[in-house]
Scaffold this motif. Structure first.
Motif, short mmCIF file in Angstrom:
data_model
loop_
_atom_site.label_atom_id
_atom_site.label_comp_id
_atom_site.label_asym_id
_atom_site.label_seq_id
_atom_site.Cartn_x
_atom_site.Cartn_y
_atom_site.Cartn_z
N ILE A 136 0.82 -1.20 0.00
CA ILE A 136 0.00 0.00 0.00
C ILE A 136 0.86 1.26 0.00
O ILE A 136 0.50 2.28 -0.61
N ALA A 137 2.01 1.22 0.68
CA ALA A 137 2.88 2.40 0.77
C ALA A 137 4.29 1.99 0.34
O ALA A 137 5.20 1.88 1.16
N PRO A 138 4.52 1.79 -0.96
CA PRO A 138 5.80 1.24 -1.43
C PRO A 138 6.99 2.17 -1.28
O PRO A 138 8.12 1.70 -1.29
N ALA A 139 6.76 3.48 -1.15
CA ALA A 139 7.87 4.43 -1.07
C ALA A 139 8.20 4.85 0.36
O ALA A 139 9.10 5.67 0.56
N VAL A 140 7.50 4.31 1.34
CA VAL A 140 7.72 4.72 2.73
C VAL A 140 9.11 4.32 3.20
O VAL A 140 9.55 3.18 2.99
N THR A 141 9.80 5.26 3.85
CA THR A 141 11.12 4.98 4.42
C THR A 141 11.13 5.09 5.95
O THR A 141 12.08 4.65 6.58
N ARG A 142 10.06 5.68 6.53
CA ARG A 142 10.01 5.83 8.00
C ARG A 142 8.63 5.41 8.50
O ARG A 142 7.61 5.90 8.02
N VAL A 143 8.61 4.50 9.48
CA VAL A 143 7.36 3.99 10.05
C VAL A 143 7.44 4.09 11.56
O VAL A 143 8.46 3.75 12.17
N GLU A 144 6.33 4.56 12.19
CA GLU A 144 6.17 4.53 13.63
C GLU A 144 4.87 3.82 13.95
O GLU A 144 3.81 4.19 13.46
N LEU A 145 4.93 2.77 14.78
CA LEU A 145 3.77 1.98 15.15
C LEU A 145 3.68 1.94 16.67
O LEU A 145 4.64 1.55 17.35
N HIS A 146 2.51 2.35 17.20
CA HIS A 146 2.34 2.45 18.65
C HIS A 146 1.06 1.72 19.07
O HIS A 146 0.02 1.86 18.43
N ALA A 147 1.16 0.98 20.17
CA ALA A 147 0.00 0.28 20.73
C ALA A 147 0.00 0.48 22.24
O ALA A 147 1.05 0.64 22.86
N GLY A 191 8.91 -3.64 4.91
CA GLY A 191 9.44 -3.46 3.56
C GLY A 191 10.94 -3.24 3.55
O GLY A 191 11.50 -2.63 4.48
N ALA A 192 11.59 -3.69 2.49
CA ALA A 192 13.05 -3.59 2.41
C ALA A 192 13.52 -2.16 2.28
O ALA A 192 14.67 -1.86 2.57
N GLY A 193 12.66 -1.24 1.85
CA GLY A 193 13.07 0.15 1.66
C GLY A 193 13.05 1.00 2.91
O GLY A 193 13.46 2.17 2.87
N LEU A 194 12.61 0.45 4.02
CA LEU A 194 12.54 1.23 5.26
C LEU A 194 13.93 1.54 5.79
O LEU A 194 14.83 0.71 5.75
N ARG A 195 14.07 2.77 6.31
CA ARG A 195 15.34 3.19 6.90
C ARG A 195 15.21 3.52 8.38
O ARG A 195 16.20 3.53 9.10
N SER A 196 13.97 3.81 8.83
CA SER A 196 13.77 4.18 10.24
C SER A 196 12.48 3.54 10.73
O SER A 196 11.43 3.67 10.09
N ILE A 197 12.56 2.84 11.88
CA ILE A 197 11.38 2.18 12.46
C ILE A 197 11.32 2.53 13.94
O ILE A 197 12.32 2.42 14.66
N THR A 198 10.13 2.92 14.41
CA THR A 198 9.87 3.18 15.82
C THR A 198 8.73 2.27 16.26
O THR A 198 7.67 2.24 15.61
N LEU A 199 8.93 1.53 17.35
CA LEU A 199 7.93 0.60 17.85
C LEU A 199 7.72 0.84 19.34
O LEU A 199 8.69 0.91 20.10
N SER A 200 6.46 0.95 19.77
CA SER A 200 6.19 1.10 21.20
C SER A 200 4.93 0.33 21.56
O SER A 200 3.97 0.23 20.78
N ARG A 224 10.48 1.02 22.34
CA ARG A 224 9.97 1.29 23.69
C ARG A 224 8.96 0.19 24.01
O ARG A 224 7.76 0.32 23.76
N LEU A 225 9.48 -0.92 24.49
CA LEU A 225 8.68 -2.11 24.75
C LEU A 225 8.74 -2.40 26.25
O LEU A 225 9.76 -2.83 26.78
N ARG A 226 7.63 -2.16 26.93
CA ARG A 226 7.64 -2.09 28.38
C ARG A 226 7.69 -3.45 29.07
O ARG A 226 8.24 -3.57 30.15
N GLU A 227 7.09 -4.49 28.48
CA GLU A 227 6.98 -5.77 29.17
C GLU A 227 7.42 -6.95 28.30
O GLU A 227 7.03 -8.08 28.55
N THR A 228 8.20 -6.70 27.29
CA THR A 228 8.55 -7.76 26.36
C THR A 228 9.68 -8.63 26.90
O THR A 228 10.30 -8.33 27.92
N THR A 229 9.96 -9.72 26.20
CA THR A 229 10.96 -10.69 26.66
C THR A 229 12.31 -10.45 26.01
O THR A 229 12.41 -9.78 24.97
N ASP A 230 13.35 -11.03 26.62
CA ASP A 230 14.69 -10.96 26.03
C ASP A 230 14.69 -11.51 24.61
O ASP A 230 15.31 -10.96 23.71
#
Length: 273
Positions: free
Chosen positions: A140-151, A161-170, A190-196
């Motif tokens: 859907i977004a083939p040219a995206v280079t930066r993604v931030e996903l928050h839950a 995607g292989a073209g991503l250069r920056s990823i933020t996950l929380s 920023r993963l508060r309760e995740t495992t090693d």
């Protein structure tokens, strides 16, 4: 003595319109930035839509389909109810999309064959704790280079995607068939309760700038960070002791490690700081 008291309306002060994101000093429309709070604003937006470059929609009652044609829109911040991403393909110059989901349970990304070809960065907040269609993002977004996903809780992920250069996950934890590109410029976790195991799996990629601030870092995660990072590691608010941080800095002299040695104290290192 307020410096604007002489204008007659203290404590209020009259300001000019905000400059465009990139401003070279040339004249620009006062409608370059526009905020939409209700349907009255929507009517005004329709009258000046060709001049709007940066739009903020503060109410989920106004979905993407209800917005007028915005031929020059490049940045959109939307308190979205449950619009799927293809709904934003109506805006041909849209480069940056930031969604705050007001109805997370109803959100689903589906590859409809109508991609957002000009989109460069995508931020989605309040994601549902289930498979919401992450696998369709690359199509859907083939040219995206930066993604931030928050839950708020569990963050469901898939292959990036292989073209991503920056990823933020929380979120609290991560789930799903996560797969990062082999090389990233930036990864912010920023993963508060995740495992090693979950965090170490994310750190199998080569990462120029790695931020773990807000993630509790154990010895296993720290070892994975040392293997993954190439230039800088941010270890603010990770729960590490000053001694562990000092050992890591000694073991990885080529890395720029934050906080700097003369800068940190217990508050900066505490996971609750």
């Amino acid at each position: 003595m307020l410096y604007h008291a002489g204008e007659g309306w203290p404590p209020f002060h009259v300001l000019g319109p905000s400059h465009p994101v990139v401003h070279d000093g040339s004249p620009y429309s006062i409608h370059d930035r526009f905020e939409c709070w209700d349907r009255v604003d929507l009517e005004q937006l329709a009258a000046v839509g060709d001049r709007v470059r940066f739009l903020t929609v503060w109410t989920p009652e106004l979905g993407a389909e209800s917005l007028p044609p915005l031929t020059g829109l490049t940045i959109l911040e939307h308190d979205a109810f449950a619009d799927g991403l293809p709904a934003y393909s109506r805006f041909p110059k849209l480069s940056h999309l930031r969604l705050r989901l007001a109805a997370a349970d109803a959100f689903q990304v589906v590859d409809s064959g109508d991609p957002l070809r000009s989109l460069e960065s995508l931020t989605i907040s309040n994601l549902p704790a289930r498979d919401w269609g992450h696998a369709a993002l690359a199509a859907i977004a083939p040219a995206v280079t930066r993604v931030e996903l928050h839950a708020a809780g569990r963050l469901w992920l898939g292959a990036f995607g292989a073209g991503l250069r920056s990823i933020t996950l929380s979120g609290d934890t991560i789930d799903g068939p996560v797969e990062l590109p082999p090389h990233l410029e930036r990864l912010n976790l920023r993963l508060r309760e995740t495992t090693d195991r979950d965090v170490s799996a994310l750190l199998e990629a080569e990462i120029d700038y790695l931020t773990l601030s807000g993630t509790t870092v154990t010895e296993a995660i720290l070892a994975a960070a040392g293997r993954s990072a190439r230039r800088q590691v941010d270890l603010f608010r990770t729960g590490l002791s000053p001694e562990a941080l000092a050992r890591f800095r000694t073991d990885h002299p080529a890395l720029d490690v934050l906080p700097w040695e003369a800068q940190y104290d217990a508050t900066m290192l505490s996971a609750d700081g």
